[in-house]
Scaffold this motif. Structure first.
Motif, PDB file in Angstrom:
ATOM      1  N   MET A   1       0.852  -1.160   0.000  1.00  0.00           N
ATOM      2  CA  MET A   1       0.000   0.000   0.000  1.00  0.00           C
ATOM      3  C   MET A   1       0.902   1.228   0.000  1.00  0.00           C
ATOM      4  N   ASN A   2       0.641   2.126  -0.917  1.00  0.00           N
ATOM      5  CA  ASN A   2       1.446   3.337  -0.973  1.00  0.00           C
ATOM      6  C   ASN A   2       0.763   4.478  -0.219  1.00  0.00           C
ATOM      7  N   PHE A   3       1.449   5.576  -0.138  1.00  0.00           N
ATOM      8  CA  PHE A   3       0.969   6.736   0.613  1.00  0.00           C
ATOM      9  C   PHE A   3      -0.378   7.222   0.088  1.00  0.00           C
ATOM     10  N   TRP A   4      -0.499   7.333  -1.227  1.00  0.00           N
ATOM     11  CA  TRP A   4      -1.726   7.842  -1.818  1.00  0.00           C
ATOM     12  C   TRP A   4      -2.921   6.953  -1.495  1.00  0.00           C
ATOM     13  N   GLU A   5      -2.747   5.644  -1.565  1.00  0.00           N
ATOM     14  CA  GLU A   5      -3.832   4.720  -1.231  1.00  0.00           C
ATOM     15  C   GLU A   5      -4.249   4.874   0.223  1.00  0.00           C
ATOM     16  N   ARG A   6      -3.276   5.041   1.086  1.00  0.00           N
ATOM     17  CA  ARG A   6      -3.573   5.178   2.512  1.00  0.00           C
ATOM     18  C   ARG A   6      -4.327   6.480   2.794  1.00  0.00           C
ATOM     19  N   ILE A   7      -3.928   7.559   2.149  1.00  0.00           N
ATOM     20  CA  ILE A   7      -4.576   8.843   2.366  1.00  0.00           C
ATOM     21  C   ILE A   7      -5.994   8.855   1.803  1.00  0.00           C
ATOM     22  N   THR A   8      -6.178   8.333   0.610  1.00  0.00           N
ATOM     23  CA  THR A   8      -7.495   8.367  -0.033  1.00  0.00           C
ATOM     24  C   THR A   8      -8.415   7.255   0.453  1.00  0.00           C
ATOM     25  N   GLY A   9      -7.855   6.208   1.027  1.00  0.00           N
ATOM     26  CA  GLY A   9      -8.673   5.088   1.479  1.00  0.00           C
ATOM     27  C   GLY A   9      -9.029   4.123   0.371  1.00  0.00           C
ATOM     28  N   SER A  10      -8.383   4.234  -0.786  1.00  0.00           N
ATOM     29  CA  SER A  10      -8.721   3.339  -1.892  1.00  0.00           C
ATOM     30  C   SER A  10      -8.376   1.890  -1.570  1.00  0.00           C
ATOM     31  N   ASP A  11      -7.371   1.678  -0.717  1.00  0.00           N
ATOM     32  CA  ASP A  11      -7.053   0.316  -0.308  1.00  0.00           C
ATOM     33  C   ASP A  11      -8.197  -0.275   0.521  1.00  0.00           C
ATOM     34  N   LEU A  12      -8.823   0.552   1.360  1.00  0.00           N
ATOM     35  CA  LEU A  12      -9.964   0.082   2.152  1.00  0.00           C
ATOM     36  C   LEU A  12     -11.153  -0.250   1.250  1.00  0.00           C
ATOM     37  N   THR A  13     -11.376   0.582   0.257  1.00  0.00           N
ATOM     38  CA  THR A  13     -12.474   0.339  -0.673  1.00  0.00           C
ATOM     39  C   THR A  13     -12.275  -0.985  -1.398  1.00  0.00           C
ATOM     40  N   ARG A  14     -11.056  -1.243  -1.827  1.00  0.00           N
ATOM     41  CA  ARG A  14     -10.744  -2.488  -2.527  1.00  0.00           C
ATOM     42  C   ARG A  14     -10.970  -3.692  -1.605  1.00  0.00           C
ATOM     43  N   GLU A  15     -10.484  -3.591  -0.366  1.00  0.00           N
ATOM     44  CA  GLU A  15     -10.671  -4.706   0.573  1.00  0.00           C
ATOM     45  C   GLU A  15     -12.143  -4.901   0.902  1.00  0.00           C
ATOM     46  N   TRP A  16     -12.867  -3.800   1.069  1.00  0.00           N
ATOM     47  CA  TRP A  16     -14.281  -3.904   1.413  1.00  0.00           C
ATOM     48  C   TRP A  16     -15.061  -4.577   0.285  1.00  0.00           C
ATOM     49  N   LYS A  17     -14.758  -4.232  -0.951  1.00  0.00           N
ATOM     50  CA  LYS A  17     -15.420  -4.874  -2.086  1.00  0.00           C
ATOM     51  C   LYS A  17     -15.118  -6.365  -2.127  1.00  0.00           C
ATOM     52  N   ALA A  18     -13.897  -6.735  -1.767  1.00  0.00           N
ATOM     53  CA  ALA A  18     -13.540  -8.153  -1.724  1.00  0.00           C
ATOM     54  C   ALA A  18     -14.326  -8.873  -0.628  1.00  0.00           C
ATOM     55  N   PHE A  19     -14.495  -8.230   0.530  1.00  0.00           N
ATOM     56  CA  PHE A  19     -15.302  -8.825   1.607  1.00  0.00           C
ATOM     57  C   PHE A  19     -16.733  -9.045   1.140  1.00  0.00           C
ATOM     58  N   GLU A  20     -17.301  -8.029   0.517  1.00  0.00           N
ATOM     59  CA  GLU A  20     -18.696  -8.130   0.088  1.00  0.00           C
ATOM     60  C   GLU A  20     -18.871  -9.190  -1.002  1.00  0.00           C
ATOM     61  N   ALA A  21     -17.888  -9.339  -1.879  1.00  0.00           N
ATOM     62  CA  ALA A  21     -17.962 -10.384  -2.903  1.00  0.00           C
ATOM     63  C   ALA A  21     -17.923 -11.767  -2.247  1.00  0.00           C
ATOM     64  N   ARG A  22     -17.062 -11.916  -1.246  1.00  0.00           N
ATOM     65  CA  ARG A  22     -17.018 -13.193  -0.525  1.00  0.00           C
ATOM     66  C   ARG A  22     -18.334 -13.460   0.193  1.00  0.00           C
ATOM     67  N   ALA A  23     -18.925 -12.425   0.774  1.00  0.00           N
ATOM     68  CA  ALA A  23     -20.179 -12.584   1.518  1.00  0.00           C
ATOM     69  C   ALA A  23     -21.335 -12.960   0.589  1.00  0.00           C
ATOM     70  N   GLN A  24     -21.312 -12.454  -0.640  1.00  0.00           N
ATOM     71  CA  GLN A  24     -22.379 -12.763  -1.591  1.00  0.00           C
ATOM     72  C   GLN A  24     -22.411 -14.245  -1.957  1.00  0.00           C
ATOM     73  N   ALA A  25     -21.299 -14.934  -1.788  1.00  0.00           N
ATOM     74  CA  ALA A  25     -21.235 -16.360  -2.099  1.00  0.00           C
ATOM     75  C   ALA A  25     -21.805 -17.227  -0.971  1.00  0.00           C
ATOM     76  N   LEU A  26     -22.107 -16.617   0.159  1.00  0.00           N
ATOM     77  CA  LEU A  26     -22.623 -17.360   1.314  1.00  0.00           C
ATOM     78  C   LEU A  26     -24.129 -17.591   1.184  1.00  0.00           C
ATOM     79  N   PRO A  27     -24.661 -18.601   1.892  1.00  0.00           N
ATOM     80  CA  PRO A  27     -26.112 -18.783   1.938  1.00  0.00           C
ATOM     81  C   PRO A  27     -26.787 -17.576   2.605  1.00  0.00           C
TER      82      PRO A  27
END
Length: 118
Positions: A1-27
């Motif tokens: 994670m670089n400085f820009w990602e940390r400041i803008t929160g784009s890394d969090l957005t990417r991780e959050w989307k990955a969580f939600e994609a994993r959750a969509q596969a659940l019953p």
């Protein structure tokens, strides 16, 4: 994670989307439990929520494992999801962001009153 990602929160957005994609596969019942877990864990986070990511990842992993083994949410988490989340966040009495802000406000007010009174 670089400085820009940390400041803008784009890394969090990417991780959050990955969580939600994993959750969509659940019953459906596991997805509902995921929603409750998110709701009950957020008060224990900091301003960005960055500190909660490992806890949320572990909770989602637990739901995925339960689903893979055919276990119900009740068998894995029990009937008390808020209690489960409190235990994940550090046990009963763990400080929420409201507690931390309240303590900071009280310290600031006491400091100001100390200056005015002395």
């Amino acid at each position: 994670m670089n400085f820009w990602e940390r400041i803008t929160g784009s890394d969090l957005t990417r991780e959050w989307k990955a969580f939600e994609a994993r959750a969509q596969a659940l019953p459906a019942d596991h997805q509902a439990a995921w929603g409750q877990i998110k709701t009950h864990l957020f008060p224990y986070g900091d301003f960005t929520g960055r500190g909660l990511l490992p806890i949320l990842d572990a909770a989602l992993g637990l739901l995925e494992e339960a689903s893979a083994h055919g276990l119900s949410v009740r068998e894995v988490l029990g009937d008390d999801i808020p209690g489960f989340c409190a235990a994940l966040a550090g046990g009963e009495g763990a400080r929420t962001y409201r507690d931390r802000w309240r303590e900071q406000l009280n310290r600031n007010v006491a400091r100001k009153l100390g200056r005015l009174g002395g």
